[in-house]
Structures are given as structure tokens and as C-alpha cells.
Design a protein around this motif. Structure first.
Motif, PDB file in Angstrom:
ATOM      1  N   UNK A  47     -65.095  -3.806-103.891  1.00 37.47           N
ATOM      2  CA  UNK A  47     -63.787  -4.129-103.295  1.00 37.47           C
ATOM      3  C   UNK A  47     -62.982  -2.859-103.060  1.00 37.47           C
ATOM      4  N   UNK A  48     -62.949  -1.970-104.074  1.00 36.80           N
ATOM      5  CA  UNK A  48     -62.091  -0.776-103.978  1.00 36.80           C
ATOM      6  C   UNK A  48     -62.615   0.231-102.973  1.00 36.80           C
ATOM      7  N   UNK A  49     -63.941   0.474-103.014  1.00 40.40           N
ATOM      8  CA  UNK A  49     -64.497   1.553-102.176  1.00 40.40           C
ATOM      9  C   UNK A  49     -64.990   1.043-100.824  1.00 40.40           C
ATOM     10  N   UNK A  50     -65.517  -0.188-100.798  1.00 39.86           N
ATOM     11  CA  UNK A  50     -65.899  -0.762 -99.508  1.00 39.86           C
ATOM     12  C   UNK A  50     -67.363  -0.604 -99.136  1.00 39.86           C
ATOM     13  N   UNK A  51     -68.236  -0.289-100.109  1.00 42.44           N
ATOM     14  CA  UNK A  51     -69.667  -0.358 -99.799  1.00 42.44           C
ATOM     15  C   UNK A  51     -70.370  -1.068-100.939  1.00 42.44           C
ATOM     16  N   UNK A  52     -71.505  -1.740-100.622  1.00 42.59           N
ATOM     17  CA  UNK A  52     -72.068  -2.614-101.637  1.00 42.59           C
ATOM     18  C   UNK A  52     -73.473  -2.237-102.090  1.00 42.59           C
ATOM     19  N   UNK A  64     -76.321   1.497-105.931  1.00 39.74           N
ATOM     20  CA  UNK A  64     -76.180   2.825-106.533  1.00 39.74           C
ATOM     21  C   UNK A  64     -74.909   3.499-106.033  1.00 39.74           C
ATOM     22  N   UNK A  65     -74.300   4.292-106.890  1.00 35.36           N
ATOM     23  CA  UNK A  65     -73.166   5.127-106.496  1.00 35.36           C
ATOM     24  C   UNK A  65     -73.021   6.217-107.549  1.00 35.36           C
ATOM     25  N   UNK A  66     -72.194   7.224-107.231  1.00 34.20           N
ATOM     26  CA  UNK A  66     -72.100   8.380-108.127  1.00 34.20           C
ATOM     27  C   UNK A  66     -71.173   8.164-109.321  1.00 34.20           C
ATOM     28  N   UNK A  67     -70.349   7.085-109.332  1.00 31.65           N
ATOM     29  CA  UNK A  67     -69.293   6.988-110.342  1.00 31.65           C
ATOM     30  C   UNK A  67     -69.845   7.106-111.765  1.00 31.65           C
ATOM     31  N   UNK A  68     -71.021   6.522-112.005  1.00 29.48           N
ATOM     32  CA  UNK A  68     -71.571   6.501-113.362  1.00 29.48           C
ATOM     33  C   UNK A  68     -71.872   7.916-113.855  1.00 29.48           C
ATOM     34  N   UNK A  69     -72.425   8.730-112.972  1.00 23.28           N
ATOM     35  CA  UNK A  69     -72.810  10.084-113.399  1.00 23.28           C
ATOM     36  C   UNK A  69     -71.648  11.071-113.281  1.00 23.28           C
ATOM     37  N   UNK A  75     -82.807  -2.835 -97.869  1.00 22.60           N
ATOM     38  CA  UNK A  75     -82.372  -4.206 -97.585  1.00 22.60           C
ATOM     39  C   UNK A  75     -80.866  -4.380 -97.830  1.00 22.60           C
ATOM     40  N   UNK A  76     -80.205  -3.331 -98.328  1.00 19.22           N
ATOM     41  CA  UNK A  76     -78.754  -3.419 -98.585  1.00 19.22           C
ATOM     42  C   UNK A  76     -77.985  -3.268 -97.269  1.00 19.22           C
ATOM     43  N   UNK A  77     -76.737  -3.763 -97.212  1.00 20.25           N
ATOM     44  CA  UNK A  77     -75.937  -3.538 -96.005  1.00 20.25           C
ATOM     45  C   UNK A  77     -75.834  -2.048 -95.694  1.00 20.25           C
ATOM     46  N   UNK A  78     -75.750  -1.710 -94.403  1.00 23.54           N
ATOM     47  CA  UNK A  78     -75.575  -0.308 -94.031  1.00 23.54           C
ATOM     48  C   UNK A  78     -74.113   0.084 -94.156  1.00 23.54           C
ATOM     49  N   UNK A  79     -73.835   1.376 -94.292  1.00 21.95           N
ATOM     50  CA  UNK A  79     -72.433   1.801 -94.246  1.00 21.95           C
ATOM     51  C   UNK A  79     -72.345   3.260 -93.864  1.00 21.95           C
ATOM     52  N   UNK A  80     -71.181   3.624 -93.351  1.00 25.17           N
ATOM     53  CA  UNK A  80     -70.935   5.021 -92.983  1.00 25.17           C
ATOM     54  C   UNK A  80     -69.476   5.322 -93.227  1.00 25.17           C
ATOM     55  N   UNK A  81     -69.121   6.608 -93.131  1.00 32.85           N
ATOM     56  CA  UNK A  81     -67.741   6.994 -93.411  1.00 32.85           C
ATOM     57  C   UNK A  81     -67.070   7.446 -92.122  1.00 32.85           C
ATOM     58  N   UNK A  82     -65.930   6.850 -91.837  1.00 31.41           N
ATOM     59  CA  UNK A  82     -65.149   7.218 -90.659  1.00 31.41           C
ATOM     60  C   UNK A  82     -63.718   7.461 -91.121  1.00 31.41           C
ATOM     61  N   UNK A  83     -63.213   8.668 -90.855  1.00 30.26           N
ATOM     62  CA  UNK A  83     -61.852   9.041 -91.267  1.00 30.26           C
ATOM     63  C   UNK A  83     -61.575   8.722 -92.739  1.00 30.26           C
ATOM     64  N   UNK A  84     -62.515   9.099 -93.571  1.00 32.52           N
ATOM     65  CA  UNK A  84     -62.310   8.979 -95.023  1.00 32.52           C
ATOM     66  C   UNK A  84     -62.540   7.585 -95.584  1.00 32.52           C
ATOM     67  N   UNK A  85     -62.892   6.610 -94.734  1.00 31.25           N
ATOM     68  CA  UNK A  85     -63.068   5.225 -95.228  1.00 31.25           C
ATOM     69  C   UNK A  85     -64.484   4.748 -94.965  1.00 31.25           C
ATOM     70  N   UNK A  86     -65.025   3.927 -95.879  1.00 27.17           N
ATOM     71  CA  UNK A  86     -66.335   3.321 -95.665  1.00 27.17           C
ATOM     72  C   UNK A  86     -66.228   2.192 -94.648  1.00 27.17           C
TER      73      UNK A  86
END
Ligand code: NDP
Length: 419
Positions: free
Chosen positions: A128-133, A136-141, A212-223
């Protein structure tokens, strides 16, 4: 002179270890430790007489911090190379902190059990906060940053090709080619053919979750998130030819957005053949990609693990894969007030890799950067303490090492751009 503990002995580790043994002036002693010790012993045996590196082996369950701590304390390495699975990143980082040893890996953390309610609650909040599902993400490390800094240790994250070399290409473009970068497109093309209707080039579970996960990209600082495989482009790759490629979520987009914040648009594309996509969609539709256990004739089975058992072992694809990979980054931006475009990439041949290290190019293009990243840490080229991704370090010695150890760069100053 250094002592390195490698955890994992699968497709990527096999390449990284063989390449470490080619640089036996840096990697003087190496212990291969994995869940299945017989695989470590077989590799150690294959290396006998071919290297001056002193190779030993051990058994370890890398899900257990206690087992890792006792292995690290008894071997006393200068560096732990985690080339097991992303599921083990946090336990191995914990053990490195306890033992006071530097750490590196090739993929960022994701949990094995995505149904774990505690993890799921954090994951859903992040979506919800970051906008990608992606799982995996870097927050844990990144949460280990202060601990590693305070311990005077370095954790190098995601040092394969993508993530890994692609970020070094970005750091190189920023350092030498541009004053400001406006857009980055990362293009990962595998033009190899293994002759199977369906197989994955690296660990099937991790690979199938990713694509198989949804795709995402970053545009103007937002996912911006899109349904899986819903953005398709064609590209004519040097040494490979015309291929269909699809926009995917990929982990280095997240760190690049933080470390090169001026970039207005960041995208990642990967090529897939129609047969791969049709099989994947069908498997997904019938539930074979699920990580949720099901009861079958009195046994509990995790569908994606069962599928992994049926699919060809990625390590077995080496002798039958022909063709080339082409992975790199296309940049647009400004230099000295002028618009500029730039493409830096590597072309790698599956059969050449097999001749050299008995592996296909996907494991090769991951294992060689892992070895070169370890070399940067061990030879004092990369010394920053804390938890870092590849673009945060000086790209020059790393790209020079890649040129030397099998992944030379190519450049194009007038590339065709991706629409
Ligand atoms: P494999 O499945 O071939 O190998 C994984 C190895 O880890 C196996 O030896 C396995 O042991 C071992 N392992 C798994 N669980 C444990 C455990 N609990 N304790 C000890 N050892 C364990 O995977 P790959 O070699 O294909 O991939 C390795 C890593 O590289 C993955 O994290 C993958 O995501 C990453 N990767 C990164 C890329 C990049 O460009 N950055 C590209 C491709 C992969 P066993 O033999 O018993 O199964």
C-alpha cells in the motif's frame, strides 16, 4: 591472501567458486558449505589439481543462525558469500554480525513461506505504502544498515548481473558519461535455446515467482504497477537479433531510485519466448505456482516445490543451451548541456561458458560478478561499511575485473531507444 566461506553449491555458486579458483592469488582458501554436502565434495574433487586455492567443504543448514555461527567461528573467513537462496539472506546476515565477518549475496531477501501471517502483514502494508507487490524488496536488509556500520562491517547486496552489474553500469554512466541521467532502461535478453518446451535458467521457484508477479516501473519517483506481462516491446539486440521483451518489476529499480534520485523514469525489460509464457500462464492458472501447501494422498505438498522437482535442473541445461545473452542499460540524459544517449551491455555465449566452467550463461553471468564483487571487498577496492548495493561503490575496478574474468563490456553511443 584471503579465506572465504561460500554458502550454497547450486548453479550460480558452481560458477563463482570455479572463477574464485582462477584468481587463486586473491582467493587462497575457500570453504564450500551447503545443505547437501555431497554436491560441495563433488565440486571440490573436480577442482583438484586445477587451482592453488585450498578448497574444503562443510554441511550447513543456512536457515539456522546457530549452525552458521558455529561454522563461521570454526572456519574464520574474511568474507561470507551467500549464494544459497534469497530465503537465507537474513539468517546469514545475522550470523555474520554475531561473528564480525563481511557479507555479500546475489539476490535480496524474500521469505520462503509467503503465507506467514507476520510477514504478510508487513508485506501488505508495504504494498500500500510503496505501490509495488513483488514479494522481494530491500527494506528487510536495509534495516541492518546501522548494525553493520556500527560493527565496522560491509554487506554487499545483490552482486550478480541483474541486480549487480546493471547497477555498476549505472554508476559508470553517472561517473563518466553524464552530468544528469533522465531515463534508464535495463534490458535483459536471453537468446539461448535449451531445446525443452519449458525450463527455467535459474532456481525455478525464485524465477517463476519473479516473472509471474505484476510488473512495475518508476516514473517521477513513484512506482507504477501494471498486470504481469502487459507491457511488451520488441528490440533488436546486438549479437542476438530481434526479441520480444516484457516489462517486469526488478529489485535494482528500488535501490537505483534511491541512489540516483535525478532519474525520471526507470524500467526493466526481460525477453521471453511464447512457449515459456504459455506454459507459465497455464501452470499459474492450475495453481502450480502456489506456495500454499495442499494435502495430497496423506502428504502435504507445496505446488511450486513439486513443480521444481519435475522441471529440468537449471544446472543440467549447460550442455544443451546454444545462443547468447545480452544484458545492459540504455541511458538518456545530458552531458555538457547537450542531450546524450548511451548503451552499455555485455554479450555472453552459452556454449563458451559451458566449455569454460560447465555451466550455461545465466549462472555464468551471475557467478562471475559474485566473484568480482568478492574480489573488490577482499582487495580493499570497496571498503564502505554498512549495507550497500553495487551502484554505491566505484564501478571502475569492478568493470575492469569483469572485462578480465569473462564479462567484457560493449558500448553504443547512438542506441535505438525503447519507446
Ligand atoms: P540453486 O537452486 O541452483 O542453488 C541454491 C543452493 O543453495 C543449493 O546448493 C542449495 O542446496 C543451497 N541451499 C538452499 N537452501 C539452503 C539451506 N537452507 N542451507 C544451505 N544451503 C541451502 O540456485 P541458483 O544457483 O540458481 O541461484 C543462487 C542465487 O542466485 C539465488 O539467490 C538466485 O536468486 C540468485 N540469482 C541472482 C541473479 C542475479 O543476476 N543477481 C541471477 C540468477 C540467480 P541443495 O543442493 O541442497 O538444494
Amino acid at each position: 591472501m584471503s579465506r572465504v566461506l561460500v554458502i550454497g553449491c547450486g548453479g550460480v555458486a558452481n560458477v563463482a567458486i570455479r572463477k574464485c579458483c582462477q584468481a587463486d592469488d586473491v582467493f587462497t582458501e575457500l570453504c564450500i558449505a551447503s545443505r547437501t554436502k555431497s554436491k560441495c565434495d563433488a565440486l571440490a574433487e573436480a577442482l583438484k589439481g586445477k587451482t592453488k586455492t585450498v578448497v574444503t567443504t562443510a554441511q550447513v543448514n543456512a536457515d539456522s543462525v546457530d549452525e552458521l555461527v558455529s561454522l563461521i567461528n570454526s572456519y574464520k573467513p574474511d568474507l561470507v558469500m551467500n549464494i544459497a537462496l534469497p530465503y537465507q539472506d537474513l539468517t546469514i546476515m545475522d550470523a555474520c554480525l554475531i561473528c564480525g565477518v563481511n557479507y555479500m549475496d546475489t539476490a535480496n531477501y524474500e521469505p520462503e513461506d509467503t503465507d506467514d501471517p507476520e510477514w504478510r502483514a508487513i508485506y501488505e502494508k508495504r504494498c500500500k505504502e510503496k505501490g509495488f507487490s513483488a514479494y522481494f524488496d530491500y527494506s528487510w536488509q536495509w534495516a541492518y544498515k546501522e548494525k553493520f556500520e556500527q560493527a565496522g562491517l560491509t554487506a554487499l547486496l545483490g552482486c550478480g548481473f541483474d541486480p549487480g552489474v546493471t547497477q555498476a553500469y549505472c554508476a559508470y554512466a553517472k561517473k563518466h558519461e553524464f552530468d544528469t541521467i533522465d531515463t534508464i532502461d535495463i534490458l535483459d535478453c536471453n537468446g539461448g535455446d535449451h531445446g525443452y518446451a519449458f525450463a527455467t535458467n535459474f532456481n525455478p521457484e525464485v524465477n517463476l515467482r519473479e516473472v509471474s508477479a505484476p510488473g512495475s516501473y518508476i516514473e517521477n519517483g513513484k512506482w507504477v504497477e501494471i498486470p504481469a506481462m502487459s507491457i511488451k516491446r520488441e528490440y533488436d539486440f546486438d549479437c542476438v537479433g530481434q526479441k520480444d521483451m516484457y516489462l517486469l518489476h526488478h529489485e535494482e529499480l528500488e535501490s537505483l531510485a534511491v541512489n540516483i534520485p535525478e532519474v525520471k523514469r526507470l524500467r526493466f525489460f526481460m525477453t521471453f519466448g511464447q512457449s515459456y509464457l504459455t506454459h507459465m500462464k497455464c501452470l499459474e492458472n492450475v495453481g502450480m505456482l502456489s506456495t500454499t501447501p495442499v494435502e495430497f494422498e496423506g502428504h502435504e505438498i507445496v505446488p511450486i516445490k513439486f513443480l521444481k522437482a519435475l522441471l529440468p535442473d537449471p544446472a543440467s541445461l549447460g550442455p544443451r543451451t546454444h545462443g547468447k545473452t545480452n544484458i545492459g542499460c540504455i541511458f538518456t540524459g545530458k552531458k555538457d548541456g547537450q542531450d546524450k544517449t548511451y548503451y552499455i551491455y555485455n554479450v555472453c555465449d552459452h556454449q563458451e561458458c559451458y566449455k569454460e566452467v560447465e555451466s550455461q550463461a545465466i549462472s555464468y553471468t551471475t557467478g562471475v560478478p559474485a566473484m568480482c564483487g568478492a574480489m573488490m571487498l577482499l582487495t580493499g577496492k570497496w571498503t564502505e561499511k554498512g549495507v550497500h548495493t553495487v551502484e554505491e561503490f566505484d564501478p571502475d575496478p569492478f568493470l575492469d575485473a569483469l572485462d578480465k574474468y569473462g564479462l567484457p563490456r560493449s558500448e553504443n553511443f547512438d542506441p535505438v531507444l525503447v519507446e
